[in-house]
Design an enzyme around this catalytic site. Structure first.
Site, PDB file in Angstrom:
ATOM      1  N   TYR A  15       0.999  -1.262  -0.117  1.00 17.01           N
ATOM      2  CA  TYR A  15       0.023  -0.025   0.167  1.00 17.01           C
ATOM      3  C   TYR A  15       0.871   1.365  -0.077  1.00 17.01           C
ATOM      4  O   TYR A  15       0.672   2.047  -0.919  1.00 17.01           O
ATOM      5  CB  TYR A  15      -1.224  -0.030   1.239  1.00 17.01           C
ATOM      6  CG  TYR A  15      -1.885   1.160   1.404  1.00 17.01           C
ATOM      7  CD1 TYR A  15      -2.673   1.765   0.429  1.00 17.01           C
ATOM      8  CD2 TYR A  15      -1.441   2.247   2.251  1.00 17.01           C
ATOM      9  CE1 TYR A  15      -3.428   2.808   0.368  1.00 17.01           C
ATOM     10  CE2 TYR A  15      -2.150   3.375   2.590  1.00 17.01           C
ATOM     11  CZ  TYR A  15      -3.216   3.636   1.433  1.00 17.01           C
ATOM     12  OH  TYR A  15      -3.687   4.970   1.672  1.00 17.01           O
ATOM     13  N   LYS A  17       1.230   4.083  -3.065  1.00 15.61           N
ATOM     14  CA  LYS A  17       0.921   5.727  -2.935  1.00 15.61           C
ATOM     15  C   LYS A  17       2.008   6.302  -3.253  1.00 15.61           C
ATOM     16  O   LYS A  17       1.979   7.154  -3.741  1.00 15.61           O
ATOM     17  CB  LYS A  17       0.410   5.797  -1.339  1.00 15.61           C
ATOM     18  CG  LYS A  17      -0.636   5.251  -0.971  1.00 15.61           C
ATOM     19  CD  LYS A  17      -1.999   5.641  -2.081  1.00 15.61           C
ATOM     20  CE  LYS A  17      -2.520   6.927  -1.585  1.00 15.61           C
ATOM     21  NZ  LYS A  17      -3.712   7.258  -2.470  1.00 15.61           N
TER      22      LYS A  17
HETATM   23  N1  NAD Z   1      -8.495   6.675   5.301  1.00 11.06           N
HETATM   24  C1  NAD Z   1      -7.455   7.313   5.629  1.00 11.06           C
HETATM   25  O1  NAD Z   1      -6.962   7.484   6.851  1.00 11.06           O
HETATM   26  C2  NAD Z   1      -6.518   7.951   4.640  1.00 11.06           C
HETATM   27  C3  NAD Z   1      -5.368   8.573   4.805  1.00 11.06           C
HETATM   28  C4  NAD Z   1      -4.377   8.949   3.968  1.00 11.06           C
HETATM   29  C5  NAD Z   1      -4.807   8.905   2.662  1.00 11.06           C
HETATM   30  N2  NAD Z   1      -5.911   8.300   2.201  1.00 11.06           N
HETATM   31  C6  NAD Z   1      -6.116   8.247   0.554  1.00 11.06           C
HETATM   32  O2  NAD Z   1      -7.488   8.623   0.382  1.00 11.06           O
HETATM   33  C7  NAD Z   1      -8.127   8.292  -0.440  1.00 11.06           C
HETATM   34  C8  NAD Z   1      -9.555   7.726  -0.165  1.00 11.06           C
HETATM   35  O3  NAD Z   1      -9.492   6.639   0.809  1.00 11.06           O
HETATM   36  P1  NAD Z   1     -10.870   6.545   1.706  1.00 11.06           P
HETATM   37  O4  NAD Z   1     -10.094   6.196   3.467  1.00 11.06           O
HETATM   38  O5  NAD Z   1     -11.738   7.182   1.496  1.00 11.06           O
HETATM   39  O6  NAD Z   1     -10.888   4.724   1.222  1.00 11.06           O
HETATM   40  P2  NAD Z   1     -12.484   4.440   0.824  1.00 11.06           P
HETATM   41  O7  NAD Z   1     -12.162   2.834   0.375  1.00 11.06           O
HETATM   42  O8  NAD Z   1     -13.446   4.580   1.666  1.00 11.06           O
HETATM   43  O9  NAD Z   1     -12.572   5.016  -0.802  1.00 11.06           O
HETATM   44  C9  NAD Z   1     -11.952   4.656  -1.987  1.00 11.06           C
HETATM   45  C10 NAD Z   1     -12.858   4.845  -3.000  1.00 11.06           C
HETATM   46  O10 NAD Z   1     -12.342   4.455  -4.092  1.00 11.06           O
HETATM   47  C11 NAD Z   1     -12.873   3.532  -4.927  1.00 11.06           C
HETATM   48  N3  NAD Z   1     -12.271   2.581  -5.943  1.00 11.06           N
HETATM   49  C12 NAD Z   1     -11.300   1.579  -5.258  1.00 11.06           C
HETATM   50  N4  NAD Z   1     -10.965   1.180  -6.341  1.00 11.06           N
HETATM   51  C13 NAD Z   1     -11.644   1.721  -7.642  1.00 11.06           C
HETATM   52  C14 NAD Z   1     -11.297   1.290  -8.827  1.00 11.06           C
HETATM   53  N5  NAD Z   1     -10.829   0.368  -9.257  1.00 11.06           N
HETATM   54  N6  NAD Z   1     -11.980   2.231  -9.762  1.00 11.06           N
HETATM   55  C15 NAD Z   1     -12.931   3.385  -9.075  1.00 11.06           C
HETATM   56  N7  NAD Z   1     -12.871   3.483  -7.968  1.00 11.06           N
HETATM   57  C16 NAD Z   1     -12.332   2.610  -7.190  1.00 11.06           C
HETATM   58  C17 NAD Z   1     -13.744   2.649  -3.712  1.00 11.06           C
HETATM   59  O11 NAD Z   1     -15.164   2.149  -4.438  1.00 11.06           O
HETATM   60  C18 NAD Z   1     -14.272   3.660  -2.756  1.00 11.06           C
HETATM   61  O12 NAD Z   1     -15.339   4.284  -2.923  1.00 11.06           O
HETATM   62  C19 NAD Z   1      -7.276   6.862  -0.989  1.00 11.06           C
HETATM   63  O13 NAD Z   1      -6.580   7.413  -2.155  1.00 11.06           O
HETATM   64  C20 NAD Z   1      -6.473   6.804   0.145  1.00 11.06           C
HETATM   65  O14 NAD Z   1      -5.107   6.008  -0.144  1.00 11.06           O
HETATM   66  C21 NAD Z   1      -6.663   7.687   3.174  1.00 11.06           C
HETATM   67  C1  5JK Z   2      -1.912  -2.534  17.011  1.00  9.68           C
HETATM   68  C2  5JK Z   2      -3.471  -2.511  17.294  1.00  9.68           C
HETATM   69  C3  5JK Z   2      -3.623  -2.466  18.613  1.00  9.68           C
HETATM   70  C4  5JK Z   2      -4.067  -1.388  16.896  1.00  9.68           C
HETATM   71  C5  5JK Z   2      -3.986  -1.425  15.228  1.00  9.68           C
HETATM   72  C6  5JK Z   2      -4.403   0.216  14.622  1.00  9.68           C
HETATM   73  C7  5JK Z   2      -4.215   0.100  12.995  1.00  9.68           C
HETATM   74  C8  5JK Z   2      -5.388  -0.886  12.527  1.00  9.68           C
HETATM   75  C9  5JK Z   2      -4.161   1.556  12.529  1.00  9.68           C
HETATM   76  C10 5JK Z   2      -2.999   2.299  13.414  1.00  9.68           C
HETATM   77  C11 5JK Z   2      -2.558   3.507  12.459  1.00  9.68           C
HETATM   78  C12 5JK Z   2      -3.322   3.109  11.257  1.00  9.68           C
HETATM   79  C13 5JK Z   2      -3.249   3.673  10.016  1.00  9.68           C
HETATM   80  C14 5JK Z   2      -2.943   5.327   9.786  1.00  9.68           C
HETATM   81  O1  5JK Z   2      -3.803   6.044  10.587  1.00  9.68           O
HETATM   82  C15 5JK Z   2      -2.732   5.846   8.645  1.00  9.68           C
HETATM   83  C16 5JK Z   2      -3.313   5.365   7.449  1.00  9.68           C
HETATM   84  C17 5JK Z   2      -2.837   5.921   6.337  1.00  9.68           C
HETATM   85  C18 5JK Z   2      -3.764   5.778   4.992  1.00  9.68           C
HETATM   86  O2  5JK Z   2      -3.134   6.303   3.882  1.00  9.68           O
HETATM   87  C19 5JK Z   2      -4.701   4.655   5.123  1.00  9.68           C
HETATM   88  C20 5JK Z   2      -5.007   4.052   6.447  1.00  9.68           C
HETATM   89  C21 5JK Z   2      -3.894   4.017   7.389  1.00  9.68           C
HETATM   90  C22 5JK Z   2      -2.768   3.089   6.974  1.00  9.68           C
HETATM   91  C23 5JK Z   2      -4.300   3.734   8.887  1.00  9.68           C
HETATM   92  C24 5JK Z   2      -5.048   2.143   8.691  1.00  9.68           C
HETATM   93  C25 5JK Z   2      -5.086   1.546  10.202  1.00  9.68           C
HETATM   94  C26 5JK Z   2      -3.907   1.571  11.180  1.00  9.68           C
HETATM   95  C27 5JK Z   2      -2.799   0.819  10.802  1.00  9.68           C
END
Ligand code: NAD
Ligand code: 5JK
Length: 369
Positions: free
Chosen positions: A159, A163
């Protein structure tokens, strides 16, 4: 009125617009972007809530499509002024194969860039992640760092690797000539761990806590800081970047910005308790109940079980060596780059972000009973 009629001229496309972040970006655009004429929402899975948006003054076009399919992306991008590319496969639990993660996050992003170039779309905002920087596998702390803080970024997990590659593609594409001869202007936003209404992991932790009789057990020392940012502020930053990129291309093109707000610096578990606490859950222990070596052993056992069971079923618990390392390594940001470059201020205070998230969790709570 002539002004507003004249102003409604822009077509935006949000990929991943039905995801956790994507939905907030879509709703924020409709509230905060008066120049919007059409909003295209492109996603693999379209949400039923899109219907309610179709009655407003902006034309909302839902497009079911796959970012890995170049022709579908090109058809959706054609004629858009701005693309906000949030679609991604967020998987740190081993649910999807490394190949699938690469296809969606890297090839999908390539397809979006090429579609912009071929069809003449000039502005591209990419949702990157803090994970393109870290935490790294060596467990080095990144303590309140900014976009220029030196850090040894080492990516082994599919992952963060995907990214980082995708972000690099987006930044390198800045300045490429799009159809018609104008330069492509790109930038990347790097949220830390996003929280707020719709956050699936928070939902899972809540349900886990209920199963354990209203308790969660501390696993990580309270001194380990984990960066968090409210989804409404991340969405607002996307809207603002998309707008200002059109005015300040020379300054903002090719830049990266951490997504930040005034959420407090806390450990992952203590931060979650800000929401789970008011919903009746309790975090047991002022120190981790299990020694770290035992947690690590359990994490490796989970990884082994996942591998052994893969032919039969998908075993993907929250705890694995990668998530443990993430939760157990300090990674927080402190920066004002977005404020300096495009005047970003969080739209929601910490108190409001917390209230909104708790309210959402409590709705979930009552609907579960
Ligand atoms: N959630 C976090 O903490 C976090 C933190 C940093 C960055 N991001 C980034 O933010 C973005 C959104 O993440 P999220 O947490 O909302 O995730 P999410 O899974 O809720 O949303 C992702 C969306 O992308 C769509 N998608 C997946 N594969 C696809 C494809 N092949 N074609 C078209 N659509 C597709 C999914 O259906 C979903 O609606 C991602 O790029 C993720 O890397 C998330
Ligand atoms: C060790 C256990 C007790 C707890 C596990 C927590 C674990 C599932 C959490 C901790 C940190 C979280 C990630 C972090 O907040 C940031 C991101 C970046 C984003 O791009 C995607 C989601 C992610 C990886 C979170 C996922 C859940 C994590 C790993």
């Amino acid at each position: 009125m002539a002004d507003s009629a004249q102003a409604q001229e822009l077509v935006y496309l949000v990929t991943g617009g039905c995801g956790f972040l994507g939905e907030h970006v879509v709703r924020m655009l409709l509230q905060q972007e008066p120049r919007l004429r059409e909003l295209r929402i492109f996603d693999l899975h379209l949400g039923p809530w899109l219907e309610e948006l179709k009655t407003g003054p902006v034309q909302v076009t839902a497009i079911q499509g796959d970012v890995t399919q170049a022709h579908e992306v090109a058809a959706a991008v054609a004629g858009a002024h701005v693309v906000i590319h949030t679609a991604g496969l967020v998987d740190v639990f081993g649910r999807a194969s490394p190949e699938t993660i690469h296809a969606v996050n890297v090839q999908g992003t390539k397809n979006v860039i090429e579609a912009c170039v071929q069809t003449g779309t000039q502005f591209l905002v990419y949702t990157s992640s803090m994970e393109v920087v870290g935490p790294n596998i060596k467990g080095h702390p990144f303590y309140r760092g900014n976009e220029d803080t030196p850090y040894e970024a080492v990516h082994r997990h599919p992952y963060p690797r995907s990214k980082a590659l995708a972000e690099q593609l987006v930044l390198e594409a800045n300045g490429r000539k799009v159809r018609g001869g104008l330069p492509l202007v790109t930038c990347a936003l790097r949220p830390t761990g996003i929280y707020g209404e719709g956050h699936q992991i928070m939902r899972d932790l809540y349900q886990q806590g209920l199963r354990l009789g209203g308790r969660l057990f501390r696993a990580i020392p309270a001194s380990v800081e984990h960066g968090r940012v409210y989804v409404g502020n991340v969405a607002w930053m996307h809207v603002l970047v998309a707008r200002e990129l059109q005015e300040r291309a020379a300054l903002m093109g090719g830049q990266v910005y951490f997504c930040y707000d005034k959420s407090p610096y806390k450990s992952y578990e203590d931060f979650n308790m800000e929401f789970l606490g008011p919903c009746g859950l309790r975090l047991v222990g002022t120190r981790p109940l299990l020694p770290y070596w035992l947690l690590m052993l359990l994490a490796f056992l989970n990884a082994l079980l996942q591998w052994l069971l893969r032919p039969l079923l998908l075993y993907a618990p929250l705890l694995n060596p990668y998530t443990l390392a993430m939760a157990n390594t300090t990674f927080t940001v402190s920066t004002d780059k977005a404020q300096r470059h495009f005047g970003y201020e969080p739209l929601f205070s910490w108190e409001e972000s917390r209230t909104r998230t708790v309210r959402w969790m409590q709705t979930m709570d009552s609907s579960a009973q």
